[in-house]
Design a protein around this motif. Structure first.
Motif, mmCIF file in Angstrom:
data_model
loop_
_atom_site.group_PDB
_atom_site.id
_atom_site.type_symbol
_atom_site.label_atom_id
_atom_site.label_comp_id
_atom_site.label_asym_id
_atom_site.label_seq_id
_atom_site.Cartn_x
_atom_site.Cartn_y
_atom_site.Cartn_z
ATOM 1 N N MET A 253 49.442 -54.082 -17.436
ATOM 2 C CA MET A 253 49.060 -54.778 -16.132
ATOM 3 C C MET A 253 49.634 -54.205 -14.804
ATOM 4 S SD MET A 253 49.689 -58.915 -15.889
ATOM 5 C CE MET A 253 49.096 -59.732 -14.453
ATOM 6 N N ILE A 254 48.641 -54.062 -14.051
ATOM 7 C CA ILE A 254 48.958 -53.689 -12.405
ATOM 8 C C ILE A 254 48.407 -54.576 -11.661
ATOM 9 C CG2 ILE A 254 49.197 -51.617 -10.895
ATOM 10 C CD1 ILE A 254 49.034 -49.804 -13.072
ATOM 11 N N THR A 255 48.936 -54.776 -10.609
ATOM 12 C CA THR A 255 48.182 -55.447 -9.657
ATOM 13 C C THR A 255 48.464 -55.086 -8.117
ATOM 14 O OG1 THR A 255 50.007 -57.200 -9.501
ATOM 15 C CG2 THR A 255 48.391 -58.051 -10.731
ATOM 16 N N PRO A 256 47.410 -55.014 -7.576
ATOM 17 C CA PRO A 256 47.371 -54.537 -5.925
ATOM 18 C C PRO A 256 48.344 -55.078 -5.198
ATOM 19 C CG PRO A 256 45.522 -55.769 -6.096
ATOM 20 C CD PRO A 256 46.214 -55.612 -7.586
ATOM 21 N N SER A 257 48.719 -54.411 -4.058
ATOM 22 C CA SER A 257 49.893 -55.210 -3.117
ATOM 23 C C SER A 257 48.981 -55.490 -2.029
ATOM 24 C CB SER A 257 50.685 -53.877 -2.629
ATOM 25 O OG SER A 257 51.650 -53.582 -3.745
ATOM 26 N N VAL A 258 48.579 -56.792 -2.084
ATOM 27 C CA VAL A 258 47.708 -57.555 -1.224
ATOM 28 C C VAL A 258 48.132 -58.835 -1.216
ATOM 29 C CG1 VAL A 258 45.620 -56.085 -1.872
ATOM 30 C CG2 VAL A 258 46.138 -57.942 -3.278
ATOM 31 N N HIS A 259 47.565 -59.663 -0.161
ATOM 32 C CA HIS A 259 48.237 -60.827 0.170
ATOM 33 C C HIS A 259 48.113 -61.898 -0.822
ATOM 34 C CE1 HIS A 259 44.073 -61.939 1.251
ATOM 35 N NE2 HIS A 259 44.321 -63.076 1.146
ATOM 36 N N ASN A 260 47.009 -61.636 -1.876
ATOM 37 C CA ASN A 260 46.746 -62.951 -2.897
ATOM 38 C C ASN A 260 46.940 -62.100 -4.420
ATOM 39 O OD1 ASN A 260 44.597 -61.057 -2.753
ATOM 40 N ND2 ASN A 260 43.070 -62.633 -3.246
ATOM 41 N N PRO B 95 64.936 -61.609 -4.327
ATOM 42 C CA PRO B 95 64.111 -60.369 -4.356
ATOM 43 C C PRO B 95 63.883 -59.755 -3.009
ATOM 44 C CG PRO B 95 63.527 -61.762 -6.068
ATOM 45 C CD PRO B 95 64.378 -62.670 -5.124
ATOM 46 N N PRO B 96 63.824 -58.554 -2.916
ATOM 47 C CA PRO B 96 63.116 -58.159 -1.577
ATOM 48 C C PRO B 96 61.892 -58.765 -1.458
ATOM 49 C CG PRO B 96 64.137 -56.375 -2.606
ATOM 50 C CD PRO B 96 64.042 -57.428 -3.674
ATOM 51 N N ILE B 97 61.397 -59.282 -0.138
ATOM 52 C CA ILE B 97 60.194 -59.522 0.024
ATOM 53 C C ILE B 97 58.975 -58.953 -0.653
ATOM 54 C CG2 ILE B 97 58.304 -59.791 1.933
ATOM 55 C CD1 ILE B 97 60.582 -60.092 4.144
ATOM 56 N N PHE B 98 58.763 -57.603 -0.716
ATOM 57 C CA PHE B 98 57.579 -56.871 -1.417
ATOM 58 C C PHE B 98 57.933 -57.160 -2.976
ATOM 59 C CE2 PHE B 98 56.190 -53.658 1.759
ATOM 60 C CZ PHE B 98 55.489 -54.427 2.487
ATOM 61 N N VAL B 99 58.892 -57.460 -3.406
ATOM 62 C CA VAL B 99 59.124 -57.833 -4.939
ATOM 63 C C VAL B 99 59.089 -59.191 -5.404
ATOM 64 C CG1 VAL B 99 60.902 -57.438 -6.901
ATOM 65 C CG2 VAL B 99 60.899 -55.856 -4.908
ATOM 66 N N ARG B 100 58.781 -60.131 -4.240
ATOM 67 C CA ARG B 100 58.633 -61.676 -4.823
ATOM 68 C C ARG B 100 57.474 -61.958 -5.469
ATOM 69 N NH1 ARG B 100 61.330 -63.666 0.979
ATOM 70 N NH2 ARG B 100 63.422 -62.876 0.711
ATOM 71 N N GLU B 101 56.366 -61.268 -5.157
ATOM 72 C CA GLU B 101 55.125 -61.426 -6.018
ATOM 73 C C GLU B 101 55.256 -60.874 -7.197
ATOM 74 O OE1 GLU B 101 55.107 -60.033 -3.123
ATOM 75 O OE2 GLU B 101 54.082 -61.240 -1.711
ATOM 76 N N ILE C 250 61.663 -53.011 -9.418
ATOM 77 C CA ILE C 250 63.213 -53.189 -9.468
ATOM 78 C C ILE C 250 63.823 -54.285 -8.824
ATOM 79 C CG2 ILE C 250 63.860 -51.707 -7.454
ATOM 80 C CD1 ILE C 250 66.182 -50.817 -9.315
ATOM 81 N N GLY C 251 64.557 -55.349 -9.075
ATOM 82 C CA GLY C 251 65.106 -56.404 -8.401
ATOM 83 C C GLY C 251 64.280 -57.881 -8.425
ATOM 84 N N ALA C 252 63.043 -57.803 -9.356
ATOM 85 C CA ALA C 252 62.361 -58.678 -9.716
ATOM 86 C C ALA C 252 62.976 -60.044 -10.048
ATOM 87 C CB ALA C 252 61.126 -58.511 -10.454
ATOM 88 N N GLU C 253 64.173 -59.717 -10.972
ATOM 89 C CA GLU C 253 64.926 -60.917 -11.623
ATOM 90 C C GLU C 253 65.895 -61.176 -10.523
ATOM 91 O OE1 GLU C 253 67.433 -56.946 -12.689
ATOM 92 O OE2 GLU C 253 65.398 -57.618 -11.927
ATOM 93 N N TRP C 254 66.316 -60.718 -9.280
ATOM 94 C CA TRP C 254 67.268 -60.923 -8.694
ATOM 95 C C TRP C 254 67.201 -62.304 -8.083
ATOM 96 C CZ3 TRP C 254 67.467 -55.871 -5.360
ATOM 97 C CH2 TRP C 254 67.871 -54.753 -6.057
ATOM 98 N N GLU C 255 68.347 -62.918 -7.821
ATOM 99 C CA GLU C 255 68.293 -64.399 -7.373
ATOM 100 C C GLU C 255 67.483 -64.296 -6.024
ATOM 101 O OE1 GLU C 255 71.248 -68.019 -5.706
ATOM 102 O OE2 GLU C 255 71.982 -66.393 -6.983
ATOM 103 N N GLY D 101 58.309 -56.711 5.456
ATOM 104 C CA GLY D 101 58.546 -56.193 3.888
ATOM 105 C C GLY D 101 59.005 -54.905 4.032
ATOM 106 N N MET D 102 58.567 -54.103 4.528
ATOM 107 C CA MET D 102 59.121 -52.723 4.648
ATOM 108 C C MET D 102 60.580 -52.744 5.133
ATOM 109 S SD MET D 102 55.730 -50.364 6.146
ATOM 110 C CE MET D 102 56.340 -48.938 6.053
ATOM 111 N N MET D 103 60.650 -53.115 6.172
ATOM 112 C CA MET D 103 62.114 -53.167 6.799
ATOM 113 C C MET D 103 63.110 -53.973 5.827
ATOM 114 S SD MET D 103 61.925 -51.491 9.504
ATOM 115 C CE MET D 103 63.672 -51.782 9.887
ATOM 116 N N ASP D 104 62.717 -54.851 5.116
ATOM 117 C CA ASP D 104 63.587 -55.700 4.036
ATOM 118 C C ASP D 104 63.787 -54.859 2.831
ATOM 119 O OD1 ASP D 104 64.694 -58.236 2.959
ATOM 120 O OD2 ASP D 104 63.026 -58.122 1.752
#
Length: 218
Positions: free
Chosen positions: A2-9, A42-48, A35-40, A173-176
């Motif tokens: 299962m892979i999902t694209p990096s899009v807003h939805n 997560p980086p912006i790009f990882v929250r999805e 990486i970091g998806a389980e962190w309290e 997201g990139m800067m974060d």
């Protein structure tokens, strides 16, 4: 797999895919997370990815989660040396345990074709952290051209990306993500690749030798 694209939805698309998989009665799935998806926090790009991991758990589908660090291929696809040979990033001298995407593929094939991985999550890293300065030096060696790391001030990097026309949410997201790297939070190394494939993960030097042509000038 299962892979999902990096899009807003992305989360919405993941939910629809999970509904279809559940209706089809798939016996199990492997999710490519980050990486970091389980962190309290997560980086912006990882929250999805964090949200989708929760969706998978709620779906009841037997699953395995892979959480790779940043890919070595980023230095080919997204931040290669510019025409003057500069790699401009705001990472200071922080190391990141970059992973070769081929190692992620090998791990995915293993957990898809063997038992004992349902309900587990594996954080995948390369064998050692590398700095962007080391990346630049390695690329220069294999490509036979000068390559230099330019440690960009964060605000200058942000304004440059905005000036290039990137949308504000993408820039944020990139800067974060780069700030997370700069802090050293993604320098740690796991032995998951070794344990799951029976061999060490590929180093950046090995990756660079295999892809030297991507950086050679015409």
């Amino acid at each position: 797999f299962m892979i999902t694209p990096s899009v807003h939805n992305q989360v919405e698309l993941a939910g629809r895919l999970l509904d279809a998989l559940k209706a089809a009665g798939v016996p199990r799935l492997v999710r490519l997370s980050a990486i970091g998806a389980e962190w309290e926090t997560p980086p912006i790009f990882v929250r999805e990815h964090t949200a989708t991991e929760a969706q998978i758990a709620a779906s009841g589908i037997p699953a395995t989660v892979l959480r790779p660090n940043s890919f070595m291929t980023n230095f080919i696809q997204f931040t290669p040396p510019d025409p003057e040979g500069n790699i401009r990033l705001p990472l200071g001298d922080a190391g990141v345990s970059l992973i070769d995407a081929r190692d992620v593929a090998d791990v995915a094939a293993h957990v898809l074709t063997t038992d004992g991985h349902v309900g587990k999550a594996y954080t995948l890293t390369g064998p050692a952290p590398v700095t962007v300065g080391e990346v630049a030096a390695t690329i220069a060696e294999v490509a036979g051209r000068p390559v230099t790391y330019v440690d960009m001030p964060e605000e200058a990097m942000r304004q440059g990306l905005l000036g290039f026309g990137l949308p504000q949410p993408m820039v944020d997201g990139m800067m974060d993500l780069w700030e997370t790297n700069r802090s050293g939070a993604t320098a740690f190394v796991t032995d998951a690749v070794q344990e799951l494939t029976g061999r060490p993960g590929r180093s950046f030097a090995e990756f660079a030798r295999d892809h030297a042509g991507a950086w050679r000038q015409a």
